[in-house]
Design an enzyme around this catalytic site. Structure first.
Site, short mmCIF file in Angstrom:
data_model
loop_
_atom_site.label_atom_id
_atom_site.label_comp_id
_atom_site.label_asym_id
_atom_site.label_seq_id
_atom_site.Cartn_x
_atom_site.Cartn_y
_atom_site.Cartn_z
N GLY A 40 0.84 -1.20 0.00
CA GLY A 40 0.00 0.00 0.00
C GLY A 40 0.88 1.25 0.00
O GLY A 40 2.03 1.22 -0.45
N HIS A 63 3.12 3.87 20.23
CA HIS A 63 2.91 4.65 19.00
C HIS A 63 1.44 5.04 18.94
O HIS A 63 0.71 4.65 18.04
CB HIS A 63 3.31 3.79 17.79
N ASN A 108 -6.60 -6.95 12.18
CA ASN A 108 -5.18 -6.80 11.83
C ASN A 108 -4.32 -7.88 12.49
O ASN A 108 -3.32 -8.31 11.91
CB ASN A 108 -4.68 -5.39 12.17
N VAL A 116 5.34 -2.66 10.96
CA VAL A 116 4.90 -1.29 10.77
C VAL A 116 3.38 -1.18 10.94
O VAL A 116 2.84 -0.12 11.21
CB VAL A 116 5.32 -0.78 9.36
N SER A 117 2.70 -2.31 10.81
CA SER A 117 1.23 -2.30 10.87
C SER A 117 0.75 -1.86 12.26
O SER A 117 1.36 -2.17 13.28
CB SER A 117 0.69 -3.70 10.59
N ASN A 118 -0.37 -1.17 12.25
CA ASN A 118 -0.93 -0.66 13.51
C ASN A 118 -2.04 -1.56 14.06
O ASN A 118 -2.67 -2.26 13.28
CB ASN A 118 -1.47 0.75 13.28
N ARG A 129 -9.22 1.55 9.71
CA ARG A 129 -10.50 1.50 10.42
C ARG A 129 -11.60 2.06 9.52
O ARG A 129 -11.44 3.13 8.93
CB ARG A 129 -10.39 2.33 11.70
N ARG A 162 -12.39 -0.07 17.71
CA ARG A 162 -10.95 -0.27 17.82
C ARG A 162 -10.65 -1.75 18.02
O ARG A 162 -9.67 -2.28 17.53
CB ARG A 162 -10.40 0.50 19.02
#
Ligand code: APR
Length: 314
Positions: free
Chosen positions: A12, A177, A97, A120-122, A84, A90
């Site tokens: 992405g 983060h 994820n 790196v994914s949240n 999202r 959440r």
């Protein structure tokens, strides 16, 4: 150069920008992109591959058709995930994820079993924890990219505040983060000069607030989340690992007693080198900072406990 192979899972905005940054810097021999949507990986690999005609060093940029094509990588960067959507809580997002992460990690274990994994994914710290749980790999081989980005965002705000020192600003952000991240102006410097000797306490507070809002500010203007600074932050970490340069960079790592915590992944300064996390640096935190760090750890543990309650690790 041969043998320096980087896999990027999730092509992405962030994944592709990281690939472009690596290709423009000539950091590695090969970058291979994988995405669940194959056209995205292939289209971007062709585009970035063509851009390398004008880069200082050649980089082979390809797309993986199957997860098994991401094989024998030195570093694998994970940016796969979904944003999202309206109506999604959440918790919903976290579960979605985490499941993506599980699938991605199983493939990394199979096809790049010696890689250093950069998450790196949240939500970043929780996803990094998932990778530790799934693999059981030595903790030095798994780290999350957050401090590199948040530090760059803080440096940008410091520059805006003082008006000089471009390229000379070292800013440290620790903790999670997310909303409880801890920009640390007291140990940030402009050309070696402590920030506290350049600006007032009030200005420091403003920098802290603006750094924490750094991601949201971009979403507000752009309608989508950032990718240039995240992409470059990924490439600087990959570069440090491949070059074994042993730079100090805040990264999300699994604590085993450091800072008084264990079994949690959180951002702290580490030495980055060929082994991934070569060393964890323990800052001496005063009482106020300890309280902020505790709040940060709590927020990450909340996410981890959602996964546990849903029997994710069972
Ligand atoms: N395997 C591989 N790729 C996947 C999978 C999967 N199971 N699931 C989703 N993807 C891909 C999507 O097809 C998409 O191309 O991950 C990519 C994510 O890219 P974007 O939606 O453009 O998101 P981006 O802005 O790049 O952010 C990626 O990084 O900073 C974090 O919060 C951000 O978690 C997000 C991630």
């Amino acid at each position: 150069m041969v043998g320096r192979k980087v896999g990027i899972i999730g092509a992405g905005f962030v994944g592709a920008t990281a690939a472009y940054s690596l290709a423009m810097l000539g950091t590695c021999h090969e970058v291979i992109l994988y995405d669940i949507s194959p056209g995205i990986a292939l289209g971007k690999a062709i585009d970035i591959g063509q851009s390398t005609n004008y880069s200082p060093k050649g980089t082979i940029v390809t797309a993986a058709e199957e997860p098994s094509d991401i094989k024998d990588c030195d570093v694998v960067v994970i940016t796969a995930g979904v944003p999202r959507k309206p109506g999604m809580t959440r918790e919903d997002l976290l579960m979605i994820n985490a499941k993506i992460m599980k699938e991605v990690v199983e493939n990394i274990q199979k096809y790049s079993p010696d890689a250093i994994v950069l998450c790196v994914s949240n939500p970043l710290d929780v996803m990094t924890y998932v990778i530790h749980q799934m693999t059981g790999w030595p903790r030095n081989r798994i780290l999350g990219m957050a401090g590199a980005l948040d530090g760059a965002r803080m440096a940008y705000q410091i520059h805006k505040s003082v008006g000089f020192g471009s390229g000379q600003i070292k800013a440290m952000v620790i903790g999670d983060h997310g909303q409880n991240m801890i920009p640390y102006p007291e140990i940030s410097v402009v050309g070696g000069v402590p920030l506290g000797q350049l600006i007032s306490k009030q200005e420091m507070e403003n920098i802290i607030a603006r750094t924490k809002e750094g991601g949201a500010e971009i979403v507000k203007h752009l309608g989508t989340s950032a990718y240039f600074a995240p992409g470059r932050a990924i490439s600087v970490m990959v570069e440090a690992i491949l070059d074994d340069s042993k730079i100090v960079m805040s990264s999300s790592v699994l604590l085993e007693g450091e800072y008084g915590y264990k079994d949690v992944t959180v951002g702290v300064p580490v030495v980055l080198g060929a082994k991934g996390v070569e060393e964890i640096i323990e800052l001496e935190l005063d009482e106020e900072m300890q309280a902020k760090f505790a709040a940060s750890v709590d927020s990450i543990r909340e996410g981890i406990s959602v996964l546990k309650q849903n029997n994710f690790f069972a």
